[in-house]
Every structure is written in structure tokens, then in C-alpha cells.
Design an enzyme around this catalytic site. Structure first.
Site, PDB file in Angstrom:
ATOM      1  N   LYS A  73     -12.101   0.081  21.095  1.00  0.00           N
ATOM      2  CA  LYS A  73     -10.776   0.559  21.537  1.00  0.00           C
ATOM      3  C   LYS A  73     -10.398   1.929  20.963  1.00  0.00           C
ATOM      4  CE  LYS A  73      -8.844  -4.073  21.854  1.00  0.00           C
ATOM      5  NZ  LYS A  73      -7.702  -4.902  21.465  1.00  0.00           N
ATOM      6  N   ASP A 103      -1.440  -4.251  25.762  1.00  0.00           N
ATOM      7  CA  ASP A 103      -0.913  -5.316  24.899  1.00  0.00           C
ATOM      8  C   ASP A 103       0.588  -5.137  24.662  1.00  0.00           C
ATOM      9  OD1 ASP A 103      -3.192  -6.791  24.614  1.00  0.00           O
ATOM     10  OD2 ASP A 103      -3.807  -5.873  22.708  1.00  0.00           O
TER      11      ASP A 103
HETATM   12  P1  NAP Z   1      -7.018  -8.303  13.111  1.00  0.00           P
HETATM   13  O1  NAP Z   1      -6.847  -6.851  13.376  1.00  0.00           O
HETATM   14  O2  NAP Z   1      -8.316  -8.777  12.545  1.00  0.00           O
HETATM   15  O3  NAP Z   1      -5.826  -8.767  12.120  1.00  0.00           O
HETATM   16  C1  NAP Z   1      -5.803 -10.065  11.630  1.00  0.00           C
HETATM   17  C2  NAP Z   1      -4.507 -10.309  10.849  1.00  0.00           C
HETATM   18  O4  NAP Z   1      -4.517 -11.668  10.402  1.00  0.00           O
HETATM   19  C3  NAP Z   1      -4.362  -9.426   9.608  1.00  0.00           C
HETATM   20  O5  NAP Z   1      -3.000  -9.148   9.400  1.00  0.00           O
HETATM   21  C4  NAP Z   1      -4.895 -10.362   8.509  1.00  0.00           C
HETATM   22  O6  NAP Z   1      -4.380 -10.092   7.221  1.00  0.00           O
HETATM   23  C5  NAP Z   1      -4.363 -11.697   8.986  1.00  0.00           C
HETATM   24  N1  NAP Z   1      -5.140 -12.809   8.432  1.00  0.00           N
HETATM   25  C6  NAP Z   1      -6.385 -13.202   8.804  1.00  0.00           C
HETATM   26  N2  NAP Z   1      -6.775 -14.274   8.065  1.00  0.00           N
HETATM   27  C7  NAP Z   1      -5.762 -14.539   7.198  1.00  0.00           C
HETATM   28  C8  NAP Z   1      -5.572 -15.507   6.180  1.00  0.00           C
HETATM   29  N3  NAP Z   1      -6.506 -16.431   5.887  1.00  0.00           N
HETATM   30  N4  NAP Z   1      -4.387 -15.507   5.498  1.00  0.00           N
HETATM   31  C9  NAP Z   1      -3.430 -14.599   5.802  1.00  0.00           C
HETATM   32  N5  NAP Z   1      -3.561 -13.644   6.754  1.00  0.00           N
HETATM   33  C10 NAP Z   1      -4.714 -13.621   7.450  1.00  0.00           C
HETATM   34  O7  NAP Z   1      -6.802  -9.178  14.430  1.00  0.00           O
HETATM   35  P2  NAP Z   1      -5.871  -8.843  15.703  1.00  0.00           P
HETATM   36  O8  NAP Z   1      -6.657  -8.058  16.690  1.00  0.00           O
HETATM   37  O9  NAP Z   1      -4.572  -8.276  15.223  1.00  0.00           O
HETATM   38  O10 NAP Z   1      -5.658 -10.301  16.338  1.00  0.00           O
HETATM   39  C11 NAP Z   1      -4.908 -11.286  15.650  1.00  0.00           C
HETATM   40  C12 NAP Z   1      -4.754 -12.539  16.524  1.00  0.00           C
HETATM   41  O11 NAP Z   1      -4.030 -12.225  17.704  1.00  0.00           O
HETATM   42  C13 NAP Z   1      -6.070 -13.144  16.997  1.00  0.00           C
HETATM   43  O12 NAP Z   1      -5.949 -14.554  16.930  1.00  0.00           O
HETATM   44  C14 NAP Z   1      -6.188 -12.684  18.439  1.00  0.00           C
HETATM   45  O13 NAP Z   1      -6.927 -13.595  19.245  1.00  0.00           O
HETATM   46  C15 NAP Z   1      -4.723 -12.697  18.852  1.00  0.00           C
HETATM   47  N6  NAP Z   1      -4.423 -11.797  19.971  1.00  0.00           N
HETATM   48  C16 NAP Z   1      -3.893 -12.350  21.107  1.00  0.00           C
HETATM   49  C17 NAP Z   1      -3.545 -11.531  22.174  1.00  0.00           C
HETATM   50  C18 NAP Z   1      -2.938 -12.143  23.395  1.00  0.00           C
HETATM   51  O14 NAP Z   1      -2.931 -11.512  24.460  1.00  0.00           O
HETATM   52  N7  NAP Z   1      -2.360 -13.334  23.301  1.00  0.00           N
HETATM   53  C19 NAP Z   1      -3.766 -10.137  22.104  1.00  0.00           C
HETATM   54  C20 NAP Z   1      -4.317  -9.608  20.940  1.00  0.00           C
HETATM   55  C21 NAP Z   1      -4.643 -10.448  19.870  1.00  0.00           C
HETATM   56  P3  NAP Z   1      -5.082  -8.994   6.245  1.00  0.00           P
HETATM   57  O15 NAP Z   1      -4.609  -7.665   6.733  1.00  0.00           O
HETATM   58  O16 NAP Z   1      -4.583  -9.353   4.907  1.00  0.00           O
HETATM   59  O17 NAP Z   1      -6.564  -9.188   6.404  1.00  0.00           O
END
Ligand code: NAP
Length: 275
Positions: free
Chosen positions: A60, A95
Site C-alpha cells: 500500500k 478504508d
Molecule cells: P496492524 O497495522 O498490524 O495494527 C495492529 C494493531 O493491533 C496495533 O495497534 C497493535 O498494537 C495492536 N495489537 C496487536 N496485537 C495486540 C495485542 N496482543 N495486545 C494489544 N494490542 C495488540 O493491523 P491493521 O492493518 O491496523 O489491522 C487491524 C485489524 O483490523 C485486523 O484485524 C484487520 O483484519 C482489521 N481490518 C478490518 C478492515 C475492515 O474492512 N473491516 C479493514 C482494515 C483492517 P502495537 O502497535 O502495540 O503492536
């Protein structure tokens, strides 16, 4: 849909459904492209017969650099949708509108009752969510993340409207919040659960979760038990697809209960987890 890997994506099912519904002579394909091959692939997108593309992990940011981004993609720092206009390759981040359009559909007028918002997480998707909230006039966005530096990076990107906070401040912040958004992967199947006490939230508050596997996350279930309005992650996934389809094919498609049921059924067969 260009990614690495890309086979988990539900976008072909969504766009394939609309292509059939609107009887278009078109095809939406997955392209699994390694990072080192991405530049060449994009440079020849049109020669390959493509009118545009969706972009997912890990491309991206490079897609943003290789295209002319709109305000949303530039602000978020990531492009997930590309299209051609007069020979130029343009990009956006859908998004942002996926998130807000889903809230509009599930809880009309949500922004009027939101006041302050609490966003859990500060990863890639949180950037789009924060920008969407700013677009809709939310005046204070409290970002609670395990790694505080990432919340601070969001503040550096978007300004003082973003307030980084520690988890210990949650009860106090939730008491003032009209909107809670989970952008972490917590609560997703295979991940630790997200356990938050929603009791301090006011009765008019709205809770939304980006996670959609399972469809009803523990957070959404807790919100419903408390009688709070909710919007789920599948809705966001469906609404974010609308703009790309319109840009590529000139038809603004609809998110219908039928489409939702189709994706729900696919999630159920692939995960075996839905009730
Ligand atoms: P990302 O960039 O990897 O960010 C993950 C986030 O989750 C970070 O803030 C991370 O905290 C936190 N996290 C992960 N494991 C954790 C734990 N054990 N304890 C506390 N915090 C934790 O991922 P992303 O792209 O933002 O996506 C996040 C979620 O949104 C995913 O489940 C994805 O499938 C979903 N999503 C859905 C849509 C939709 O259309 N519905 C669109 C986009 C994303 P740290 O910064 O501390 O690591």
C-alpha cells in the site's frame, strides 16, 4: 487485488457479485505479486488489461508513491485503490469511507452523538479511521495503544485532535466517549480476546469493531448486552469496496442484505466459526 499473499481476500467475491449483478463484461482477479516485482507490475497495469486495482499488504505504501494520491490516501499514507484517468494513475484509500459509510448505514447521525471518540490501536487501519473521524468533525480522538509511540506518531501525523493515552485511562475516557472503535486485531479468531469494561460508556454511545472474523466479536456482544448501538467489521469491508467499483466501471454498486449474506456464508464455510 494485488497482494503478497492475496488468497485470503474476500474482494473477488464482492466485486464478482456486482459484476454479475450489473452484467458487465469484466473480471476481478487476484494477483499475487512479490514486493520486488510490484513496481514492474504496476508500470504495466494498463497493458495487462486492467482498468484499476485494489492493493493490499505489503504494497500500500509503494502504491501510494507510484500513483497520484487524493487527499485521503496522502493523509493516511497508504493507497488501497488505483484507477486510470486520462492516462494518469490515481489512487485513494477507501478504508476511510468504508468506515464512515458503514457507521452511516448502521447508526445514522452517529457523528452528532459521538462528541469524543476512543480508538483502540494505532496500526495501519487506525490511520484511516482517525482520518475518517477528522473528516466527520470529531473534535477529540483518544488513541489507546499497547505501544504508546505509535499513538504519538498518529498525533504527529494528524495534530492535537489526536490524544495518545494509556490503557489505565480507559474508564475515564470511555465515560466521555460517544464512539469506541477497535482497530486492533484483538478479538479476531486465533488472537487474544479484547476485554474492556464498557460500563462507564454513556447510553447513547456507539461501538464498532474492524474485526469481522468472528462477525460478532466479544466487544460487539458486550456492547449489545449493554444496549449500545453497534456497527460490525463486515459492513466496513463491504462499504469500502463501493468506490473502487464505481471508479473502474462507472456504476455505483449497492451494499445489499443479499451481498452481505453471500460473504457471511463464505466466512462461515472458510472458518467454520459462525453461528
Ligand atoms: P496492524 O497495522 O498490524 O495494527 C495492529 C494493531 O493491533 C496495533 O495497534 C497493535 O498494537 C495492536 N495489537 C496487536 N496485537 C495486540 C495485542 N496482543 N495486545 C494489544 N494490542 C495488540 O493491523 P491493521 O492493518 O491496523 O489491522 C487491524 C485489524 O483490523 C485486523 O484485524 C484487520 O483484519 C482489521 N481490518 C478490518 C478492515 C475492515 O474492512 N473491516 C479493514 C482494515 C483492517 P502495537 O502497535 O502495540 O503492536
Amino acid at each position: 487485488m494485488i497482494g503478497w499473499p492475496v488468497k485470503h481476500s474476500r474482494s473477488p467475491l464482492i466485486h464478482g457479485h456486482w459484476i454479475e449483478q450489473y452484467q458487465l463484461d469484466a473480471e476481478y482477479r487476484r494477483e499475487e505479486i512479490a514486493p520486488e516485482a510490484f513496481g514492474d507490475f504496476i508500470s504495466h497495469l494498463s497493458e495487462r488489461g486492467y482498468t484499476g486495482a485494489n492493493i493490499t499488504i505489503p504494497h500500500k505504501e509503494i502504491a501510494l508513491a507510484m500513483s497520484e494520491p487524493d487527499d485521503r490516501a496522502r493523509a493516511v499514507g497508504a493507497a488501497n485503490t488505483l484507477w486510470f484517468e486520462g492516462g494518469r494513475l490515481l489512487s485513494t484509500n477507501t478504508d476511510v469511507e468504508g468506515f464512515t459509510a458503514n457507521l452511516d448505514a448502521a447508526v445514522p447521525g452517529w457523528e452528532k452523538r459521538a462528541g469524543e471518540a476512543v480508538v483502540l490501536g494505532a496500526g495501519g487501519s487506525a490511520r484511516a479511521i482517525v482520518y475518517g473521524l477528522i473528516e466527520r468533525g470529531i473534535g477529540r480522538i483518544n488513541v489507546v495503544n499497547r505501544t504508546l509511540e505509535r499513538s504519538r506518531a498518529l498525533q504527529a501525523r494528524f495534530g492535537e485532535v489526536v490524544q495518545p493515552a494509556n490503557e489505565s485511562a480507559l474508564p475515564h475516557l470511555l465515560a466521555r466517549a460517544g464512539l469506541l472503535v477497535n482497530t486492533t486485531s484483538l478479538g479476531m479468531t486465533g488472537q487474544p480476546p479484547l476485554t474492556i469494561d464498557l460500563d462507564p460508556m454513556p447510553g447513547h454511545a456507539v461501538v464498532t469493531d474492524l474485526v469481522y472474523v468472528p462477525l460478532e466479536t466479544p466487544l460487539l456482544a458486550a456492547a449489545r448486552r449493554r444496549g449500545l448501538a453497534t456497527a460490525d467489521g463486515l459492513g466496513m469491508l463491504l462499504y469500502q469496496a463501493v468506490r473502487g467499483f464505481q471508479l473502474w466501471f462507472g456504476v455505483r454498486p449497492e451494499v445489499t442484505p443479499h451481498l452481505r449474506a453471500l460473504i457471511e456464508a463464505d466466512l462461515a464455510t472458510k472458518t467454520g466459526l459462525m453461528k
